[in-house]
Motif scaffolding. Sequence first.
Motif, PDB file in Angstrom:
ATOM      1  N   LEU A 172      10.345  -8.560 -11.896  1.00 33.55           N
ATOM      2  CA  LEU A 172      10.065  -7.706 -13.041  1.00 33.55           C
ATOM      3  C   LEU A 172      11.083  -6.580 -13.145  1.00 33.55           C
ATOM      4  CD1 LEU A 172       6.165  -7.377 -12.792  1.00 33.55           C
ATOM      5  CD2 LEU A 172       7.516  -9.088 -14.015  1.00 33.55           C
ATOM      6  N   SER A 173      11.269  -6.092 -14.355  1.00 33.75           N
ATOM      7  CA  SER A 173      12.223  -4.997 -14.577  1.00 33.75           C
ATOM      8  C   SER A 173      11.785  -3.718 -13.876  1.00 33.75           C
ATOM      9  CB  SER A 173      12.389  -4.740 -16.074  1.00 33.75           C
ATOM     10  OG  SER A 173      11.139  -4.407 -16.668  1.00 33.75           O
ATOM     11  N   THR A 174      10.481  -3.592 -13.601  1.00 32.03           N
ATOM     12  CA  THR A 174       9.963  -2.409 -12.898  1.00 32.03           C
ATOM     13  C   THR A 174      10.129  -2.520 -11.388  1.00 32.03           C
ATOM     14  OG1 THR A 174       7.760  -3.408 -12.828  1.00 32.03           O
ATOM     15  CG2 THR A 174       8.262  -1.983 -14.713  1.00 32.03           C
ATOM     16  N   HIS A 175      10.640  -3.671 -10.902  1.00 33.15           N
ATOM     17  CA  HIS A 175      10.817  -3.917  -9.469  1.00 33.15           C
ATOM     18  C   HIS A 175       9.493  -3.854  -8.712  1.00 33.15           C
ATOM     19  CE1 HIS A 175      15.121  -3.607 -10.186  1.00 33.15           C
ATOM     20  NE2 HIS A 175      14.936  -2.425 -10.735  1.00 33.15           N
ATOM     21  N   GLN A 176       8.423  -4.156  -9.415  1.00 29.37           N
ATOM     22  CA  GLN A 176       7.120  -4.112  -8.752  1.00 29.37           C
ATOM     23  C   GLN A 176       7.012  -5.275  -7.759  1.00 29.37           C
ATOM     24  OE1 GLN A 176       3.323  -5.233 -10.755  1.00 29.37           O
ATOM     25  NE2 GLN A 176       2.851  -3.055 -10.533  1.00 29.37           N
ATOM     26  N   PRO A 177       6.664  -4.991  -6.505  1.00 26.89           N
ATOM     27  CA  PRO A 177       6.590  -6.064  -5.504  1.00 26.89           C
ATOM     28  C   PRO A 177       5.401  -6.980  -5.743  1.00 26.89           C
ATOM     29  CG  PRO A 177       5.827  -4.005  -4.559  1.00 26.89           C
ATOM     30  CD  PRO A 177       6.374  -3.666  -5.921  1.00 26.89           C
ATOM     31  N   PHE A 178       5.519  -8.170  -5.242  1.00 30.33           N
ATOM     32  CA  PHE A 178       4.443  -9.163  -5.254  1.00 30.33           C
ATOM     33  C   PHE A 178       3.988  -9.327  -3.814  1.00 30.33           C
ATOM     34  CE2 PHE A 178       2.547 -13.320  -5.069  1.00 30.33           C
ATOM     35  CZ  PHE A 178       1.971 -13.524  -6.310  1.00 30.33           C
ATOM     36  N   VAL A 179       2.670  -9.175  -3.567  1.00 38.30           N
ATOM     37  CA  VAL A 179       2.159  -9.189  -2.201  1.00 38.30           C
ATOM     38  C   VAL A 179       1.088 -10.264  -2.069  1.00 38.30           C
ATOM     39  CG1 VAL A 179       1.006  -7.870  -0.380  1.00 38.30           C
ATOM     40  CG2 VAL A 179       2.627  -6.725  -1.909  1.00 38.30           C
ATOM     41  N   VAL A 180       1.224 -11.087  -1.029  1.00 39.36           N
ATOM     42  CA  VAL A 180       0.214 -12.096  -0.700  1.00 39.36           C
ATOM     43  C   VAL A 180      -0.473 -11.666   0.589  1.00 39.36           C
ATOM     44  CG1 VAL A 180      -0.253 -14.507  -0.167  1.00 39.36           C
ATOM     45  CG2 VAL A 180       1.588 -13.915  -1.755  1.00 39.36           C
ATOM     46  N   GLN A 181      -1.771 -11.477   0.538  1.00 34.61           N
ATOM     47  CA  GLN A 181      -2.547 -11.158   1.730  1.00 34.61           C
ATOM     48  C   GLN A 181      -3.049 -12.463   2.341  1.00 34.61           C
ATOM     49  OE1 GLN A 181      -5.307  -8.372  -0.312  1.00 34.61           O
ATOM     50  NE2 GLN A 181      -4.703  -6.913   1.259  1.00 34.61           N
ATOM     51  N   ALA A 182      -2.671 -12.688   3.614  1.00 36.31           N
ATOM     52  CA  ALA A 182      -3.066 -13.904   4.316  1.00 36.31           C
ATOM     53  C   ALA A 182      -4.004 -13.548   5.458  1.00 36.31           C
ATOM     54  CB  ALA A 182      -1.830 -14.649   4.821  1.00 36.31           C
ATOM     55  N   THR A 183      -4.212 -14.502   6.359  1.00 37.23           N
ATOM     56  CA  THR A 183      -5.150 -14.296   7.456  1.00 37.23           C
ATOM     57  C   THR A 183      -4.591 -13.345   8.507  1.00 37.23           C
ATOM     58  OG1 THR A 183      -6.518 -15.471   9.062  1.00 37.23           O
ATOM     59  CG2 THR A 183      -4.268 -16.236   8.799  1.00 37.23           C
ATOM     60  N   ASN A 184      -5.478 -12.796   9.334  1.00 42.31           N
ATOM     61  CA  ASN A 184      -5.118 -11.930  10.456  1.00 42.31           C
ATOM     62  C   ASN A 184      -4.310 -10.706  10.044  1.00 42.31           C
ATOM     63  OD1 ASN A 184      -6.341 -13.803  12.201  1.00 42.31           O
ATOM     64  ND2 ASN A 184      -4.446 -14.981  12.383  1.00 42.31           N
ATOM     65  N   GLY A 185      -4.552 -10.201   8.834  1.00 41.14           N
ATOM     66  CA  GLY A 185      -3.881  -8.982   8.394  1.00 41.14           C
ATOM     67  C   GLY A 185      -2.433  -9.169   7.990  1.00 41.14           C
ATOM     68  N   LEU A 186      -1.962 -10.414   7.866  1.00 42.01           N
ATOM     69  CA  LEU A 186      -0.573 -10.668   7.477  1.00 42.01           C
ATOM     70  C   LEU A 186      -0.392 -10.435   5.981  1.00 42.01           C
ATOM     71  CD1 LEU A 186       2.272 -11.794   8.202  1.00 42.01           C
ATOM     72  CD2 LEU A 186       1.379 -14.046   7.597  1.00 42.01           C
ATOM     73  N   GLU A 187       0.671  -9.716   5.619  1.00 43.59           N
ATOM     74  CA  GLU A 187       1.016  -9.504   4.221  1.00 43.59           C
ATOM     75  C   GLU A 187       2.450  -9.956   3.983  1.00 43.59           C
ATOM     76  OE1 GLU A 187       0.364  -5.539   2.902  1.00 43.59           O
ATOM     77  OE2 GLU A 187      -1.817  -5.726   2.879  1.00 43.59           O
ATOM     78  N   VAL A 188       2.654 -10.713   2.905  1.00 40.78           N
ATOM     79  CA  VAL A 188       3.977 -11.199   2.518  1.00 40.78           C
ATOM     80  C   VAL A 188       4.373 -10.452   1.256  1.00 40.78           C
ATOM     81  CG1 VAL A 188       5.371 -13.220   1.997  1.00 40.78           C
ATOM     82  CG2 VAL A 188       3.316 -13.460   3.423  1.00 40.78           C
ATOM     83  N   GLU A 189       5.412  -9.633   1.345  1.00 34.17           N
ATOM     84  CA  GLU A 189       5.852  -8.806   0.214  1.00 34.17           C
ATOM     85  C   GLU A 189       7.187  -9.323  -0.303  1.00 34.17           C
ATOM     86  OE1 GLU A 189       6.961  -4.141  -0.855  1.00 34.17           O
ATOM     87  OE2 GLU A 189       6.337  -4.713   1.164  1.00 34.17           O
ATOM     88  N   VAL A 190       7.268  -9.584  -1.602  1.00 32.06           N
ATOM     89  CA  VAL A 190       8.487 -10.144  -2.190  1.00 32.06           C
ATOM     90  C   VAL A 190       8.792  -9.431  -3.499  1.00 32.06           C
ATOM     91  CG1 VAL A 190       8.021 -12.401  -1.189  1.00 32.06           C
ATOM     92  CG2 VAL A 190       7.267 -11.911  -3.498  1.00 32.06           C
TER      93      VAL A 190
END
Length: 339
Positions: A172-190
């Motif tokens: 996005l033009s706002t550079h807003q990150p996309f975050v996936v919350q997975a198991t065991n507190g893992l977060e994937v930020e892209v």
Amino acid sequence: MEPTKELLFTYFAGQATSVQQKVIGEWLMRPASRETYFQWLDEWERSFPQYAPDLARHLDQYRQRLDNPAIEPPRFLRSLPEASRPFGHPGRWLVAASLAFILSAGGWIFRKPLLYKTITTGSYQLRSLDLPDGSTVALNSNSSLQMPRIGYGWFSRRVSLTGDAVFDVKHLSTHQPFVVQATNGLEVEVLGTEFSVRSRTSHAEIVLKRGKVNLHYAPVDRATQNLLMKPGDRVRLDEKGALQLQKQTDTTRFAHWRYRLFSFNNTSLRDVVNQIRVVFGVDVQLANPALARRKLTGTIRAGSSDELAEALAELLNLKLSHRDQNLIFSTPTEIPITQ
């Protein structure tokens, strides 16, 4: 700028100016702000209810009617007057108050379903999703994706995954990150990339095909750690928070489940059996526990659990039998399980 609780209360009351609304909107774009937002919203709703019924007085009136039934007959036995009673009659206000209380309590209990939308898949069901921001998600069998019903793409782009999914995230033009919350507190930020996530109770796994992602994970008794993944990286996180990184993996086998291709690379039969259970929802048994250590390498196309099981039996020189809805692997000389 950090909005104060007083400013949020003004906003909840519908009295915030356009400038104040903009400040709150920018603050809510940070994922860490959302929990504070809902906490203050809950506090405001409890402090300023739409209607506060006098429950004690109405309960006392009800007890008096039970103790002295002759004083006033039950209302449902009285004949209706020809002129309709105004809505302001105390009895009707009691009903309205009761309904308001029930609805408000029910809204709080079912708050999560109201705030979040969950998309699920059953056994052997694939589903493709187009998210409001232009990103796409492919969900594997027996998986679920949860996302906010309101504010997605404005407040945040944060989703929760249970199961397997492939994400193709739009920048996005706002550079807003996309975050996936997975198991065991893992977060994937892209910011913009294509990757797959496996989020199961026992472990989580991320494979990056293109772009970059930043992992946030919390090992046992340690502070949150960060890991920047590059294309070709495969990361596995177990239930204890231990992380394994494998670089330069073969991305040509990237999420083959989308095409019903099952790829194995020196994979134990134990892990293969678990995949069959997860994807097809079929119970698989090994007549001899030693079979669990057998290894398999290759790619199999299968449209059903029977097709995959038959191919495995042929490749590993095993005998395949059926009992009820279960599949049983055994060596040709073994007697299959019959009980």
